[in-house]
Design a protein around this motif. Structure first.
Motif, PDB file in Angstrom:
ATOM      1  N   ASP A 259       0.812  -1.181  -0.117  1.00 42.77           N
ATOM      2  CA  ASP A 259      -0.047   0.015  -0.044  1.00 42.77           C
ATOM      3  C   ASP A 259       0.824   1.227   0.052  1.00 42.77           C
ATOM      4  N   LEU A 260       1.937   1.166   0.791  1.00 47.61           N
ATOM      5  CA  LEU A 260       3.047   2.367   0.750  1.00 47.61           C
ATOM      6  C   LEU A 260       3.328   2.578  -0.753  1.00 47.61           C
ATOM      7  N   ILE A 261       3.984   1.623  -1.191  1.00 49.85           N
ATOM      8  CA  ILE A 261       4.451   1.725  -2.706  1.00 49.85           C
ATOM      9  C   ILE A 261       3.289   2.187  -3.658  1.00 49.85           C
ATOM     10  N   GLY A 262       2.122   1.571  -3.599  1.00 49.38           N
ATOM     11  CA  GLY A 262       1.066   2.113  -4.454  1.00 49.38           C
ATOM     12  C   GLY A 262       0.728   3.194  -4.043  1.00 49.38           C
ATOM     13  N   ARG A 294       3.199  10.160   5.517  1.00 51.04           N
ATOM     14  CA  ARG A 294       2.469  11.317   6.194  1.00 51.04           C
ATOM     15  C   ARG A 294       1.267  11.824   5.523  1.00 51.04           C
ATOM     16  N   TYR A 295       1.069  11.669   4.294  1.00 47.59           N
ATOM     17  CA  TYR A 295       0.021  12.080   3.490  1.00 47.59           C
ATOM     18  C   TYR A 295      -1.000  10.988   3.472  1.00 47.59           C
ATOM     19  N   GLU A 296      -0.604   9.840   3.329  1.00 48.87           N
ATOM     20  CA  GLU A 296      -1.661   8.657   3.047  1.00 48.87           C
ATOM     21  C   GLU A 296      -1.142   7.444   3.705  1.00 48.87           C
ATOM     22  N   ALA A 297      -1.461   7.498   5.197  1.00 51.04           N
ATOM     23  CA  ALA A 297      -0.687   6.520   5.979  1.00 51.04           C
ATOM     24  C   ALA A 297      -1.384   5.032   5.649  1.00 51.04           C
ATOM     25  N   PRO A 298      -0.381   4.060   5.410  1.00 51.58           N
ATOM     26  CA  PRO A 298      -0.872   2.788   4.868  1.00 51.58           C
ATOM     27  C   PRO A 298      -1.867   2.022   6.083  1.00 51.58           C
ATOM     28  N   ILE A 299      -1.629   2.373   7.335  1.00 47.00           N
ATOM     29  CA  ILE A 299      -2.394   1.720   8.377  1.00 47.00           C
ATOM     30  C   ILE A 299      -2.929   3.034   8.771  1.00 47.00           C
ATOM     31  N   PRO A 300      -4.278   3.193   8.541  1.00 48.12           N
ATOM     32  CA  PRO A 300      -4.939   4.833   8.709  1.00 48.12           C
ATOM     33  C   PRO A 300      -5.549   4.769  10.104  1.00 48.12           C
ATOM     34  N   ALA A 301      -5.714   3.557  10.919  1.00 54.32           N
ATOM     35  CA  ALA A 301      -6.076   3.632  12.410  1.00 54.32           C
ATOM     36  C   ALA A 301      -5.814   2.355  13.088  1.00 54.32           C
ATOM     37  N   MET A 302      -5.814   2.605  14.488  1.00 55.41           N
ATOM     38  CA  MET A 302      -5.514   1.475  15.167  1.00 55.41           C
ATOM     39  C   MET A 302      -6.582   1.850  16.613  1.00 55.41           C
ATOM     40  N   ALA A 370      12.904   0.758   3.269  1.00 60.21           N
ATOM     41  CA  ALA A 370      13.964   0.520   2.136  1.00 60.21           C
ATOM     42  C   ALA A 370      13.116   0.070   0.833  1.00 60.21           C
ATOM     43  N   GLN A 371      12.109  -0.874   0.959  1.00 60.13           N
ATOM     44  CA  GLN A 371      11.460  -1.353  -0.258  1.00 60.13           C
ATOM     45  C   GLN A 371      11.031  -0.180  -1.277  1.00 60.13           C
ATOM     46  N   ALA A 372      10.100   0.842  -0.439  1.00 63.81           N
ATOM     47  CA  ALA A 372       9.606   1.838  -1.145  1.00 63.81           C
ATOM     48  C   ALA A 372      10.700   2.633  -1.873  1.00 63.81           C
ATOM     49  N   ARG A 373      11.753   3.013  -1.329  1.00 67.64           N
ATOM     50  CA  ARG A 373      12.918   3.635  -1.690  1.00 67.64           C
ATOM     51  C   ARG A 373      13.330   3.131  -2.824  1.00 67.64           C
ATOM     52  N   ILE A 374      13.676   1.750  -2.591  1.00 64.33           N
ATOM     53  CA  ILE A 374      14.247   1.182  -3.905  1.00 64.33           C
ATOM     54  C   ILE A 374      13.228   1.069  -5.009  1.00 64.33           C
ATOM     55  N   ALA A 375      11.932   0.770  -4.793  1.00 64.43           N
ATOM     56  CA  ALA A 375      10.795   0.701  -5.697  1.00 64.43           C
ATOM     57  C   ALA A 375      11.035   1.963  -6.486  1.00 64.43           C
ATOM     58  N   ASN A 401      -8.362  -0.890   8.623  1.00 64.73           N
ATOM     59  CA  ASN A 401      -7.050  -1.007   9.192  1.00 64.73           C
ATOM     60  C   ASN A 401      -5.806  -0.995   8.124  1.00 64.73           C
ATOM     61  N   VAL A 402      -6.148  -0.871   6.856  1.00 63.45           N
ATOM     62  CA  VAL A 402      -5.051  -0.708   5.747  1.00 63.45           C
ATOM     63  C   VAL A 402      -5.544   0.151   4.855  1.00 63.45           C
ATOM     64  N   ARG A 403      -4.740   0.788   3.940  1.00 61.57           N
ATOM     65  CA  ARG A 403      -5.303   1.719   3.033  1.00 61.57           C
ATOM     66  C   ARG A 403      -4.395   1.921   1.818  1.00 61.57           C
ATOM     67  N   GLY A 404      -4.948   1.903   0.635  1.00 59.61           N
ATOM     68  CA  GLY A 404      -3.914   1.995  -0.623  1.00 59.61           C
ATOM     69  C   GLY A 404      -5.016   1.600  -1.753  1.00 59.61           C
TER      70      GLY A 404
END
Length: 412
Positions: A259-262, A294-302, A370-375, A401-404
């Protein structure tokens, strides 16, 4: 008596696709409110959420992953055919939390180990691009942002490549239970998928207990069952604890990173001037990752659970109450971030809550970054002309609990 604003909050309905206008209104008018729909106090500002995360004595994590929708009885019956969900590192407080988290820290937080992961991550990313670059267009969720993290997580945990489809589908199914609005038939099918996933993980646990392989499954199994020799069987309760931990952590490790990369790709193609900045100056890529978080948290809530009476933003929180922490809203808090609705990869870095805070800060934050940066490094180099396909829409995962993005039709 709940206010009209509090009564209106519907995270799986009216506020699923674009909750940010509601969050802004709540931060301004009622930053902490009681939601009768959720039977929980909802926190929308950075300051209060940060304070709760850093006070585990008063705000327990025992219900941090609670659903907002009870499963159907038929689903419960299906799930009973496999291991029960036991407390894990996310849903416990110290000292149990330390014990359940410790075996993951060696693999996921040590600087040297993280650096050792990077060449393999880059190789996977390049191979994924090789497979579709000549097509001129593709759904980059299906072809890139989802496969990269699940392949990385499978290698780290020790799952065989042939089992990736089962563990991917099963972990995604598990994350949807209680957090997505499903029909009886849909939820029943998801329950069956979760059972297959847990039973497969249990097979790995038994094999690694007998013959450790130096992977995460081996280390977690050994740590959770100290003193049990390889020739001895684990007890059912020990197996259940290991299976719960591995299933939950595996799902979190790849779903949220996908979700972070997407989301990074969605935002960068929606703001092409920001993509151009990365093309001209790749050193901005780590900042682009942080801005996406910051803008689109992959885990929007807990959630958290109040163990004693408390006061937040002038609102009395009684002992025994549940609290929903909206990380996604905290990332848009005007009191902390100038022009928070503006996506800006040159923004001056400021701490966000996408990975939580305090003792429960996400143990997988390093590999995710690391994965998002490399992507982004690979895609800016290989596909500099990346843009949204004409007429394409971007469906967003409808979950608490997840967003993307679920799909991302791009061209180059």
């Amino acid at each position: 008596m709940p206010s009209a604003l509090a009564e209106s909050y519907d995270p799986l309905g009216a506020h699923a696709a674009d909750p940010y206008p509601f969050y802004a209104e709540a931060r301004h008018k009622e930053p902490v409110f009681y939601s009768p729909r959720l039977d929980a106090y909802v926190l929308t500002r950075f300051a209060e959420i940060d304070a709760v995360l850093k006070n585990p004595a008063v705000f327990s994590s025992v219900n941090s992953l609670r659903g907002i929708k009870a499963p159907y009885p038929s689903t419960i019956a299906v799930l009973s055919r496999s291991y029960p969900q036991t407390p894990d590192a996310v849903t416990t407080d110290d000292p149990a939390h330390r014990r359940l988290r410790q075996p993951y820290t060696k693999h996921l937080t040590t600087t040297g180990r993280l650096k050792n992961l990077e060449p393999a991550i880059r190789t996977r990313a390049e191979a994924l691009v090789d497979a579709f670059i000549d097509d001129g267009s593709a759904d980059l969720v299906a072809r890139f942002s989802a496969p990269l993290p699940v392949q990385t997580a499978a290698a780290l945990f020790g799952f065989a490549p042939d089992d990736i489809p089962v563990v991917k589908e099963g972990s995604e199914a598990q994350f949807s239970l209680g957090s997505v609005d499903l029909t009886v038939e849909q939820e029943l099918q998801i329950g069956e998928t979760v059972v297959r996933f847990k039973n497969l993980v249990a097979e790995y646990v038994r094999r690694r207990h007998t013959a450790p392989a130096g992977d995460l499954i081996s280390d977690v199994t050994a740590a959770f069952a100290p003193g049990v020799a390889p020739g001895e069987d684990l007890s059912y309760d020990q197996e259940a604890e290991v299976v719960t931990s591995l299933c939950s952590t595996f799902g979190a490790s790849h779903i949220t990173t996908a979700d972070l990369i997407g989301s990074a790709l969605r935002l960068l193609t929606a703001h092409p001037e920001q993509w151009e900045l990365l093309l001209r100056d790749p050193s901005l890529i780590p900042q682009a990752v942080e801005e996406t978080l910051r803008y689109e948290a992959p885990i929007p809530a807990m959630f958290r659970h109040a163990t004693s009476d408390a006061v937040l933003a002038g609102v009395d929180i009684p002992a025994g109450a549940d609290l929903m922490l909206l990380f996604a809203s905290a990332g848009h808090d005007e009191d902390r971030y100038p022009e928070p609705a503006r996506f800006d990869v040159t923004r001056r870095p400021a701490r966000h809550l996408a990975f939580g805070a305090g003792i429960h800060t996400c143990v997988g934050a390093g590999p995710a970054r690391a994965q998002a940066r490399i992507a982004l490094e690979v895609l800016t180099a290989r596909l500099p002309g990346l843009s949204l396909a004409p007429g394409a829409t971007v469906p967003i995962r409808n979950s608490v609990n997840v967003r993307g993005p679920l799909e991302l039709a791009l061209r180059w």
